[in-house]
Design a protein around this motif. Structure first.
Motif, short mmCIF file in Angstrom:
data_model
loop_
_atom_site.label_atom_id
_atom_site.label_comp_id
_atom_site.label_asym_id
_atom_site.label_seq_id
_atom_site.Cartn_x
_atom_site.Cartn_y
_atom_site.Cartn_z
N LEU A 299 0.85 -1.18 0.00
CA LEU A 299 0.00 0.00 0.00
C LEU A 299 0.89 1.24 0.00
N ALA A 300 0.73 2.10 -0.98
CA ALA A 300 1.55 3.30 -1.06
C ALA A 300 0.92 4.31 -2.00
N LEU A 301 1.28 5.57 -1.80
CA LEU A 301 0.83 6.62 -2.69
C LEU A 301 1.47 6.44 -4.06
N PRO A 302 0.71 6.64 -5.12
CA PRO A 302 1.29 6.51 -6.46
C PRO A 302 2.53 7.39 -6.66
N ASN A 303 2.50 8.62 -6.17
CA ASN A 303 3.65 9.51 -6.38
C ASN A 303 4.92 8.96 -5.76
N ALA A 304 4.78 8.31 -4.61
CA ALA A 304 5.97 7.75 -3.94
C ALA A 304 6.53 6.55 -4.68
N MET A 305 5.68 5.87 -5.46
CA MET A 305 6.11 4.65 -6.15
C MET A 305 6.47 4.87 -7.61
N ASN B 115 10.81 2.93 -13.66
CA ASN B 115 12.10 2.38 -14.09
C ASN B 115 12.11 0.85 -14.10
N ASP B 116 10.91 0.26 -13.96
CA ASP B 116 10.72 -1.20 -14.07
C ASP B 116 11.38 -1.99 -12.95
N CYS B 117 11.66 -1.34 -11.81
CA CYS B 117 12.18 -2.10 -10.67
C CYS B 117 11.04 -2.78 -9.92
N ILE B 118 9.94 -2.06 -9.75
CA ILE B 118 8.76 -2.58 -9.06
C ILE B 118 7.59 -2.55 -10.04
N LYS B 119 6.72 -3.53 -9.96
CA LYS B 119 5.65 -3.66 -10.95
C LYS B 119 4.36 -2.94 -10.59
N SER B 120 4.09 -2.76 -9.28
CA SER B 120 2.75 -2.26 -8.93
C SER B 120 2.74 -1.65 -7.54
N THR B 121 1.66 -0.95 -7.25
CA THR B 121 1.34 -0.55 -5.89
C THR B 121 -0.18 -0.56 -5.75
N VAL B 122 -0.65 -0.78 -4.55
CA VAL B 122 -2.08 -0.93 -4.30
C VAL B 122 -2.53 0.17 -3.33
#
Length: 368
Positions: A285-291, A297-304
Motif C-alpha cells: 500500500l503506497a501513494l502513487p507519487n511515492a512509487m 524504471n521497471d524495478c517494481i511492478k505495482s502498488t495498491v
C-alpha cells in the motif's frame, strides 16, 4: 518473532500447507475472518443496527460554522498529507467548516491521546481521527462524545461506540484479496515473502494481515510466509527492516509486502539499492507519487491503494453531515459530494470502495 498457540490464532491460521498455516505469528489480529472467493470481486457487507456512539448534550450545529480538528496517526508523511488535503477540500466545499490538522510526528498512541485530550479541553465542535490503537484511543474519544463533540474516524478505526461513524477506505477482505492476488501474480504461487507493517497494534494493518492469512490459505495455499516486522511508519526504519529481510533470507526472499505508505517505497528503495529489481517484488500500500520512480524504471511492478484525497474528503463531508443531522443511524447510503452515494456497511461504517492496483500503464495518470 512471536510464537502463539494454534488456539490463540482461532482459525486465522488454517491447518493446511498455506502461506500462513504455521504457528509463527503474522502480525494479524485474532478476530474472525471472511475471505472473499478466489474469483470474486469485493462484496460490501450490508449494514445492520447502528453501533456507533452518540454525543452527550450536543448543541444544535445544523448549518452553523464548525471548528474541527483532524488528528491522524501522525503528521508529516505523504499519506496523511493527502488525507488532510481531502479534508480541506470538503471544508471548502461546505463553506462553513474550519479544519486544523494536528498530531504526533511518530505513530505513537500515547502522544495521539494527548493531542485529542488537549483539543477536548480547548474546545472544538468535531474531531476527525485515524487511530494508532483501537482500544487505547477509545476512552479519550468517549470523553469527547461525553463533552458533546462530534467524532468521526477514517483510515484506522476505534471501538465502534467511541465514535459516531468511520470512513473505511476498503473492506479488509478486499484489501487482502488485492494484495495477495497481486503478490502471487508477481512471485509465483510457491514464492516466499515477508511483511513490513507499522506496529502490531495498528488496527487496520492487523485486520488486513488477518484477512490476508485467511485468503492466502484459501486461494494461494503454496505461498510461503517468512515473518512480519515492525517499522513504526518510519522511513529509515522501514528501509533498514527491508534490508534486514534481504540479508536474512537471501535468495529465498521473493517478495516483500508493505502494509504502510512508508514501508512500501522504503522496501522498494532497499530492493533497488541491492540490485534486486526483478528478483524481489515489493507489493504493498503506497501513494502513487511515492512509487512512480520505482515503477517507471521497471524495478517494481505495482502498488495498491485507494484515493487518500477522497478518503479525507469523505471524512470531512461525513463530519459536516453528522453535525447537520443528515447522516444518522439507520441510513444505508451517504451522499458524498463528487464521490456520489457511498454504501454504509458494518453498522456504522461508510465504505469508500474497492482498492486499486496501479501499474506502469496508468500510474502517471494520478497525482497524490
Amino acid at each position: 518473532m512471536r510464537i502463539l498457540s494454534a488456539l490463540l490464532l482461532s482459525g486465522s491460521l488454517l491447518a493446511s500447507p498455506a502461506a500462513f498455516a504455521q504457528t509463527t505469528w503474522t502480525g494479524g489480529d485474532d478476530q474472525a475472518t471472511s475471505p472473499l472467493a478466489c474469483d470474486a470481486s469485493v462484496t460490501p457487507v450490508p449494514p445492520g443496527d447502528y453501533n456507533g456512539g452518540t454525543p452527550t448534550g450536543a448543541p444544535d450545529r445544523k448549518g452553523k460554522a464548525l471548528k474541527v480538528v483532524d488528528i491522524p496517526k501522525l503528521v508529516g508523511v505523504g499519506y496523511f498529507n493527502s488525507t488532510a488535503q481531502g479534508v480541506q477540500s470538503a471544508a471548502k466545499e461546505t463553506g462553513n467548516m474550519t479544519v486544523t490538522t494536528d498530531g504526533p510526528t511518530k505513530a505513537n498512541i500515547d502522544e495521539q491521546i494527548t493531542f485529542i485530550d488537549n483539543y477536548i479541553t480547548s474546545g472544538v465542535d468535531g474531531i476527525l481521527f485515524a487511530a494508532n490503537d483501537p482500544v487505547a484511543i477509545a476512552p479519550v474519544l468517549k470523553r469527547a462524545l461525553e463533552a458533546g463533540i462530534n467524532v468521526v474516524g477514517y483510515d484506522a478505526d476505534a471501538e465502534a461506540d467511541a465514535r459516531q461513524w468511520f470512513v473505511n477506505q476498503a473492506q479488509p477482505n478486499g484489501v487482502a484479496k488485492a494484495l495477495m492476488d497481486q503478490l502471487a501474480s508477481e512471485i509465483g504461487e510457491e514464492g516466499s515473502f515477508a511483511i513490513v507493517t507499522s506496529t502490531f497494534t495498528t488496527p487496520n494493518q492487523a485486520r488486513w494481515i488477518a484477512e490476508m492469512t485467511a485468503y492466502s490459505a484459501k486461494c494461494h495455499p503454496k505461498l510461503k510466509f517468512l515473518e512480519t516486522v515492525e517499522a513504526q511508519e518510519d522511513n529509515i526504519l522501514s528501509f533498514n527492516q527491508a534490508q534486514t529481510l534481504i540479508n536474512k533470507y537471501g535468495d529465498e526472499l521473493k517478495g516483500i509486502v508493505g502494509m504502510t505508505s512508508v514501508a512500501t517505497p522504503a522496501a522498494s528503495e532497499a530492493v533497488q539499492q541491492n540490485k534486486l529489481c526483478g528478483k524481489v517484488s515489493v507489493v504493498g500500500l503506497a501513494l502513487p507519487n511515492a512509487m512512480k520512480p520505482y515503477i517507471n524504471n521497471d524495478c517494481i511492478k505495482s502498488t495498491v491503494l485507494w484515493s487518500t484525497v477522497d478518503l479525507g474528503y469523505a471524512a470531512g463531508l461525513a463530519m459536516r453531515a453528522v453535525a447537520d443531522g443528515t447522516l444518522k443511524p439507520g441510513d444505508t447510503t451517504f451522499k458524498a459530494g463528487r464521490l456520489g452515494d457511498l454504501q454504509i456497511v458494518n453498522q456504522s461504517q461508510i465504505l469508500l470502495g474497492a482498492p486499486k492496483v496501479f501499474t506502469k500503464t496508468d500510474i502517471n495518470n494520478f497525482d497524490f
